[in-house]
Write an enzyme that holds these catalytic residues in place. Structure first.
Site, mmCIF file in Angstrom:
data_model
loop_
_atom_site.group_PDB
_atom_site.id
_atom_site.type_symbol
_atom_site.label_atom_id
_atom_site.label_comp_id
_atom_site.label_asym_id
_atom_site.label_seq_id
_atom_site.Cartn_x
_atom_site.Cartn_y
_atom_site.Cartn_z
ATOM 1 N N SER A 1 0.768 -1.214 -0.129
ATOM 2 C CA SER A 1 0.056 -0.075 0.004
ATOM 3 C C SER A 1 0.844 1.210 0.065
ATOM 4 C CB SER A 1 -1.197 -0.139 1.250
ATOM 5 O OG SER A 1 -1.863 0.747 1.170
ATOM 6 N N GLU B 1 -5.298 -5.133 -4.632
ATOM 7 C CA GLU B 1 -5.075 -5.436 -3.558
ATOM 8 C C GLU B 1 -4.768 -7.105 -3.446
ATOM 9 O OE1 GLU B 1 -8.494 -4.516 -0.796
ATOM 10 O OE2 GLU B 1 -8.047 -2.334 -1.101
ATOM 11 N N HIS C 1 -4.034 -0.569 -4.267
ATOM 12 C CA HIS C 1 -5.627 -0.652 -4.205
ATOM 13 C C HIS C 1 -6.335 -0.460 -5.321
ATOM 14 C CE1 HIS C 1 -5.052 -0.771 0.303
ATOM 15 N NE2 HIS C 1 -4.424 0.454 0.232
#
Lengths: 280, 280
Positions: B136, B205, B178
């Site tokens: 992330s 993800e 994401h």
């Protein structure tokens, strides 16, 4: 349903898919351009609000088109498939210079109009010069292969998109609408992954792809038009993935067109057009 | 910050951006692969949880890496920039076979670590063989040009993305994470529109792009990796549009890679790899 044959010496009408939520109050550029193409003060428009279940949808467009100075505008709604075989409705379509499909649910258009005399009349009339526009669900319905429903997200997932036959004015593209607003790149590329023949056209809201009689796409409105071209596809795993798995697609190309740019559906070439001259 | 020079006869470590929300309980394929690359039972991993404000983030990864059988794992957190110039921390980085950045806010990584001795050590160590992974925000931080923040949606809009310098392990790509879940194609292409030199990598993800020492991207995990290549860009209106307007970009290409497929960052060629052999 292949597109209707264009008679010798005639020219197909414009096909105008709109991404939904086109400006209706202030700068009504898209609807004004449709009226202008249809003849301005001589325009004779039939609004088909059948995708929508709201009673207000048809009358609202009648008001707008009257405001924009058309010669004549009528609502033609369909509650049953029998309505769509009524000869007087077919005649009314034949008189019109433009047909406009509102938004709503594209499967209502497919189930009520598909294969009827009215659908056939619209296809024949478009081949002879009548202009046909549709917004949102109405835009999805215009093409041969229509996205019936699907899931959101930019990565294509097996099973995320369901295709259904549309009106079939052209088979050159697959349209998706509310493109930016509802995140639909994945389902559009998934639709192309089945067979890369067609070109994917993702329409942002308040944005239209005006497809000219010679199959050049012009852009009008405040958003972008994403053209996805799978002609160079090197590999698709669509035939081997399970439902819910992401699909591997190699060698796609895409263009983001904004007002002023064009894309030729024959040559598959994009052009910056008027954008090559920077603003003052 | 250019990437650190790889000493003659040595090989850069792997660079492993992960799209966030990697599986931590059941099939921990991505984290297990990182441990394996770092030496398995001989792996010595430093977890940097500084992007996150949650106290639990660091200890949780320590637990997971211990479960996965590493030889040694420590948390190294940074509250001030002075922490990041501490010689003992630099030494600890030099001992490690792998460095792992957790998720959180990539600007915390940039503001606390950028230009410090620890950041420099990580870059030099990676050039000499230490593997560096990030999930992330930690993934966004790995590259030279980092997406600091931006808006959602598939169509690029002027002003929708803000770049900031990242750690600079490589300058070949810009990472977004994401990807499917937060609809980020627009901001990734907007980032490339400034200068199409870099390759855009959009990570879903639970999906990692494993970038080998020879700059081949391998995919691992349950989602897709969208590679956007602007090398063929014919036109960008980025220099002439106003903030909030859509950007015209013609001639982009993209690939959706799933586990088994590869992309070479030098030749910019995608390959279906193991997917060419259909499942039994």
């Amino acid at each position: 349903m292949c597109p209707s044959k264009i008679p010798d010496g005639e020219e197909r009408g414009w096909i105008i898919p709109i991404g939904g939520a086109e400006e209706k109050e202030n700068d009504r550029a898209i609807l004004a351009r449709f009226v202008e193409l249809c003849g301005g003060a001589d325009a004779d428009i039939v609004v088909i609000p059948t995708a929508s279940k709201l009673l207000r949808t048809g009358p609202r467009y009648v008001e707008i088109f009257n405001d924009l100075g058309v010669g004549r505008v009528d609502v033609m709604d369909f509650d049953t498939r029998r309505d769509a075989d009524e000869p007087r409705r077919v005649e009314r379509i034949e008189e019109a210079t433009g047909v406009f499909f509102t938004g709503g649910n594209q499967l209502r258009l497919g189930t009520l109009l598909g294969g009827t005399a009215v659908a056939k009349a619209i296809r024949i009339c478009n081949a002879r010069g009548t202009h046909v526009a549709g917004t949102s669900a109405g835009a999805a319905f215009l093409s041969e292969h229509m996205i019936a429903f699907g899931e959101e997200g930019p990565t294509p997932i097996a099973g995320m998109v369901r295709l259904a036959p549309g009106l079939g004015l052209t088979n050159r593209f697959v349209i998706d609408q509310h493109f930016r607003q509802r995140d639909r790149l994945g389902r559009l590329t998934a639709a192309l992954a089945f067979n890369p023949f067609a070109i994917g056209i993702g329409l942002d809201e308040d944005t239209a792809a005006l497809i000219s009689p010679d199959n050049t796409v012009e852009v009008l409105g405040s958003g972008g038009v994403t053209v996805v071209d799978a002609a160079g596809l090197q590999f698709s795993s669509m035939a081997q993935v399970d439902e819910g798995e992401p699909v591997c697609l190699l060698g796609l190309s895409f263009h983001i067109l904004v007002a002023g740019a064009t894309f030729n559906l024959h040559t598959r070439k994009a052009s910056a057009g008027a954008l090559l001259r920077p603003k003052e």
